[in-house]
Design an enzyme around this catalytic site. Sequence first.
Site, mmCIF file in Angstrom:
data_model
loop_
_atom_site.group_PDB
_atom_site.id
_atom_site.type_symbol
_atom_site.label_atom_id
_atom_site.label_comp_id
_atom_site.label_asym_id
_atom_site.label_seq_id
_atom_site.Cartn_x
_atom_site.Cartn_y
_atom_site.Cartn_z
ATOM 1 N N ARG A 1 0.824 -1.217 0.000
ATOM 2 C CA ARG A 1 0.000 0.000 0.000
ATOM 3 C C ARG A 1 0.855 1.263 0.000
ATOM 4 O O ARG A 1 0.427 2.301 -0.527
ATOM 5 C CB ARG A 1 -0.946 -0.011 1.207
ATOM 6 C CG ARG A 1 -2.074 1.032 1.137
ATOM 7 C CD ARG A 1 -3.108 0.793 2.219
ATOM 8 N NE ARG A 1 -4.284 1.631 2.052
ATOM 9 C CZ ARG A 1 -4.564 2.720 2.774
ATOM 10 N NH1 ARG A 1 -3.727 3.094 3.744
ATOM 11 N NH2 ARG A 1 -5.659 3.418 2.561
ATOM 12 N N ILE B 1 -7.322 7.547 -1.190
ATOM 13 C CA ILE B 1 -7.205 6.089 -1.190
ATOM 14 C C ILE B 1 -8.050 5.618 -0.013
ATOM 15 O O ILE B 1 -7.932 6.147 1.098
ATOM 16 C CB ILE B 1 -5.736 5.628 -1.062
ATOM 17 C CG1 ILE B 1 -5.636 4.093 -1.074
ATOM 18 C CG2 ILE B 1 -5.053 6.216 0.156
ATOM 19 C CD1 ILE B 1 -4.192 3.593 -1.127
ATOM 20 N N SER B 2 -8.940 4.676 -0.257
ATOM 21 C CA SER B 2 -9.946 4.297 0.736
ATOM 22 C C SER B 2 -9.349 3.550 1.919
ATOM 23 O O SER B 2 -8.265 2.955 1.835
ATOM 24 C CB SER B 2 -11.034 3.436 0.088
ATOM 25 O OG SER B 2 -11.721 4.154 -0.913
ATOM 26 N N GLN B 3 -10.085 3.573 3.020
ATOM 27 C CA GLN B 3 -9.744 2.821 4.220
ATOM 28 C C GLN B 3 -9.579 1.343 3.879
ATOM 29 O O GLN B 3 -10.439 0.757 3.228
ATOM 30 C CB GLN B 3 -10.861 2.995 5.245
ATOM 31 C CG GLN B 3 -10.720 2.195 6.509
ATOM 32 C CD GLN B 3 -11.949 2.336 7.401
ATOM 33 O OE1 GLN B 3 -12.876 3.072 7.081
ATOM 34 N NE2 GLN B 3 -11.961 1.624 8.505
ATOM 35 N N PRO B 4 -8.488 0.696 4.290
ATOM 36 C CA PRO B 4 -8.265 -0.704 3.933
ATOM 37 C C PRO B 4 -9.427 -1.642 4.273
ATOM 38 O O PRO B 4 -9.794 -2.486 3.454
ATOM 39 C CB PRO B 4 -7.002 -1.067 4.720
ATOM 40 C CG PRO B 4 -6.266 0.224 4.844
ATOM 41 C CD PRO B 4 -7.331 1.270 5.014
#
Length: 212
Positions: free
Chosen positions: A34, A60-63
């Site tokens: 990431r 970038i979205s929350q994992p």
Amino acid sequence: MTDYNELREAMVAKIAARGIDDEALLAAFRAVPREDFVPEAYRSHAYDDGPLPIGAAQTISQPYIVALMIAHAAVEPASRVLEVGAGSGYAAALLGHLAAEVVALERVAPLADQARARIAALGIGNVRVVTGDGCNGWVEGAPYDAILVAAAARSVPRALLEQLRCPGGRLVIPVERFGGAQRLVRIERRGHKDFATADLGGVRFVPLISDS
């Protein structure tokens, strides 16, 4: 020096602790760095369980949310997948480890170029990053077994529903409700005009923008 491998493993453990138990999906999170998908200034936070800015007013979205969306999309090794809102390319790279073919659609050309370069650098050859209006989908690759949308829509774009495989295609998309609250929903195509919707809970995404 930051040990990204250790941070990545800790992130995967947190995702698993929240109920994501698909081993192939967890393996994809272990395989994709990431830190390569965030700006240099935010690399020390690459494995925080939250969104991060990537430029052009995008994130970038929350994992965990990425994992939740992929899990509910039920991506399989033979799946053809469309991702709308590719952003950094991180989710597309994960999907590349899980599906047969991935089209990642991004309306902001510089972000699409960066995502394409990052994915190529990792040697992921089954992901195609294209530039276009996400509300129109990408008809050239349709029908799709799964479509994932990483931006909140005021209403579900008809084009995306029409590009789902019939029957059985799945669309996972955040939808803005009354008052601005967003809900993540899963829509399964059961017939030509027959769709079943499930509510997956509250989320917070950037808005889905159309050029039309």
